[in-house]
Design a protein around this motif. Structure first.
Motif, short mmCIF file in Angstrom:
data_model
loop_
_atom_site.label_atom_id
_atom_site.label_comp_id
_atom_site.label_asym_id
_atom_site.label_seq_id
_atom_site.Cartn_x
_atom_site.Cartn_y
_atom_site.Cartn_z
N MET A 160 0.85 -1.20 0.00
CA MET A 160 0.00 0.00 0.00
C MET A 160 0.88 1.25 0.00
N THR A 161 0.58 2.20 -0.88
CA THR A 161 1.34 3.45 -0.96
C THR A 161 0.98 4.35 0.20
N ALA A 162 2.00 4.88 0.89
CA ALA A 162 1.77 5.77 2.02
C ALA A 162 1.17 7.09 1.54
N ALA A 163 0.26 7.64 2.32
CA ALA A 163 -0.35 8.92 1.97
C ALA A 163 0.68 10.03 2.05
N LYS A 164 0.56 10.98 1.14
CA LYS A 164 1.48 12.11 1.15
C LYS A 164 1.19 13.01 2.35
N LYS A 165 2.25 13.64 2.86
CA LYS A 165 2.09 14.63 3.90
C LYS A 165 1.68 15.95 3.25
N LYS A 166 0.63 16.55 3.76
CA LYS A 166 0.11 17.78 3.19
C LYS A 166 0.70 19.01 3.90
N ILE A 167 1.10 19.98 3.10
CA ILE A 167 1.59 21.25 3.63
C ILE A 167 0.67 22.36 3.14
N LEU A 168 0.14 23.13 4.06
CA LEU A 168 -0.73 24.25 3.72
C LEU A 168 0.10 25.50 3.52
N VAL A 169 -0.11 26.17 2.39
CA VAL A 169 0.52 27.47 2.13
C VAL A 169 -0.59 28.52 2.17
N VAL A 170 -0.54 29.41 3.14
CA VAL A 170 -1.55 30.46 3.29
C VAL A 170 -1.14 31.66 2.46
N VAL A 171 -1.95 32.00 1.48
CA VAL A 171 -1.70 33.15 0.60
C VAL A 171 -2.40 34.36 1.20
N PRO A 172 -1.70 35.47 1.40
CA PRO A 172 -2.23 36.55 2.24
C PRO A 172 -3.22 37.50 1.58
N PHE A 173 -3.71 37.18 0.40
CA PHE A 173 -4.71 38.01 -0.26
C PHE A 173 -5.78 37.12 -0.88
N SER A 185 10.34 16.73 -1.91
CA SER A 185 10.05 15.31 -1.76
C SER A 185 8.73 14.96 -2.44
N PRO A 186 8.70 13.85 -3.19
CA PRO A 186 7.43 13.41 -3.78
C PRO A 186 6.42 12.96 -2.74
N ASP A 187 6.87 12.85 -1.49
CA ASP A 187 5.97 12.46 -0.41
C ASP A 187 5.20 13.64 0.17
N LEU A 188 5.45 14.84 -0.38
CA LEU A 188 4.77 16.03 0.10
C LEU A 188 3.76 16.53 -0.92
N ALA A 189 2.65 17.04 -0.44
CA ALA A 189 1.63 17.65 -1.30
C ALA A 189 1.33 19.04 -0.75
N PHE A 190 1.43 20.06 -1.61
CA PHE A 190 1.22 21.45 -1.18
C PHE A 190 -0.15 21.93 -1.61
N GLU A 191 -0.86 22.55 -0.68
CA GLU A 191 -2.16 23.14 -0.97
C GLU A 191 -2.10 24.63 -0.66
N PHE A 192 -2.43 25.46 -1.65
CA PHE A 192 -2.41 26.91 -1.48
C PHE A 192 -3.83 27.39 -1.16
N ARG A 193 -3.95 28.18 -0.10
CA ARG A 193 -5.26 28.66 0.35
C ARG A 193 -5.19 30.16 0.58
N THR A 194 -6.11 30.90 -0.01
CA THR A 194 -6.16 32.35 0.20
C THR A 194 -6.89 32.68 1.49
N VAL A 195 -6.61 33.84 2.03
CA VAL A 195 -7.34 34.31 3.20
C VAL A 195 -8.74 34.75 2.77
N LYS A 196 -9.64 34.83 3.72
CA LYS A 196 -11.01 35.25 3.41
C LYS A 196 -11.08 36.75 3.12
N ALA A 197 -10.32 37.51 3.86
CA ALA A 197 -10.27 38.97 3.70
C ALA A 197 -9.01 39.46 4.40
N GLY A 198 -8.58 40.66 4.03
CA GLY A 198 -7.36 41.18 4.65
C GLY A 198 -7.04 42.55 4.11
N PRO A 199 -5.87 43.07 4.44
CA PRO A 199 -5.48 44.39 3.93
C PRO A 199 -5.24 44.35 2.42
#
Length: 260
Positions: free
Chosen positions: A1-14, A34-48
């Motif tokens: 069984m292939t191990a699940a990738k570790k997820k890293i959250l990238v918070v985008v400030p706008f 590393s191919p064992d990492l998965a990056f997810e980019f997420r924007t903020v809801k509101a900000g400056p």
């Protein structure tokens, strides 16, 4: 069984469109991760609208904190903040056990592993308080040779797209001034919005050029590989967390922005 990738959250400030978010995600290109990492980019809801005053820094801290405060419960293994201001990093470290990194202080500390003095290349002098804050907290003013600004309006949505022919040579000129006049031995791009200039500059300059966003991703990768995270002594947990209140505040802010 292939191990699940570790997820890293990238918070985008706008808040931004999917097309503009893709320009942020392009920071992953050209670096070995590393191919064992998965990056997810997420924007903020509101900000400056921008990050050029202490008013903006307070709003940014709140926006980025809210965007990542449930990351551990959501199954993420680490969080990166996509702004040189490191907005929200300290607050997130207080509520998360997973490692949290911002590119600002990491870039300055990494620069000192590559040389004795560094300079920051930035788009506008209005951003200088952002670097002063990090230098104050690190006690590293004596290691910063200069902050060189090209005085070109920043675009936190389209970044440098379409402006390469104008902006890249100005950054190169400022870089040589930092090296030859100020004594910089390492250069740091002053914003993750400037990442598109990294290849151009690194191929033309005689000193290392740090691309802050990708550096923060590699720091998260290293921390996970070494089993390291922030110290609870340095970042104690809140006695009375108010994450629900925080998320209600930001949801209301998002609705207010959408109506305006």
């Amino acid at each position: 069984m292939t191990a699940a990738k570790k997820k890293i959250l990238v918070v985008v400030p706008f808040a931004m469109s999917p097309e503009n978010l893709a320009l942020r995600q392009a920071q992953l290109k050209g670096i070995d991760l590393s191919p064992d990492l998965a990056f997810e980019f997420r924007t903020v809801k509101a900000g400056p609208v921008n990050y050029s005053s202490h008013h903006d820094f307070v709003l940014a801290d709140t926006a980025n904190f809210e965007a990542g405060c449930r990351a551990q419960d959501e199954g993420f293994a680490a969080v990166c903040i996509d702004t040189m201001s490191d907005s929200g990093v300290a607050a997130l470290r207080s509520v998360l056990d997973i490692p949290v990194f911002g590119p600002g202080k990491v870039s300055m500390l990494a620069a000192l592993m590559l040389g004795d003095k560094f300079s920051v290349l930035t788009m506008a002098s209005r951003w200088k308080p952002l670097y002063k804050k990090a230098l104050d907290e690190l006690g590293l003013h004596h290691k910063c040779a200069s902050v060189r600004a090209i005085e070109v309006p920043a675009d936190n949505q389209a970044l440098l797209s379409g402006k390469e022919e104008d902006v890249f040579p100005l950054l190169e000129k400022a870089a040589y001034e930092a090296i030859e006049q100020d004594g910089a031995e390492v250069l740091i791009l002053g914003s993750t919005t400037m990442h598109q200039s990294h290849v151009y500059l690194s191929q033309r300059l005689p000193v290392p050029v740090i691309n802050p966003g990708p550096l923060s991703y590699k720091m998260a990768e290293a921390a996970l590989g070494l089993g390291l995270s922030q110290s609870r002594k340095a970042y104690p947990r809140p006695m009375h967390p108010r994450l629900d209140m925080l998320q209600d505040m930001m949801s209301a802010a998002q609705q207010s922005v959408n109506r305006s």
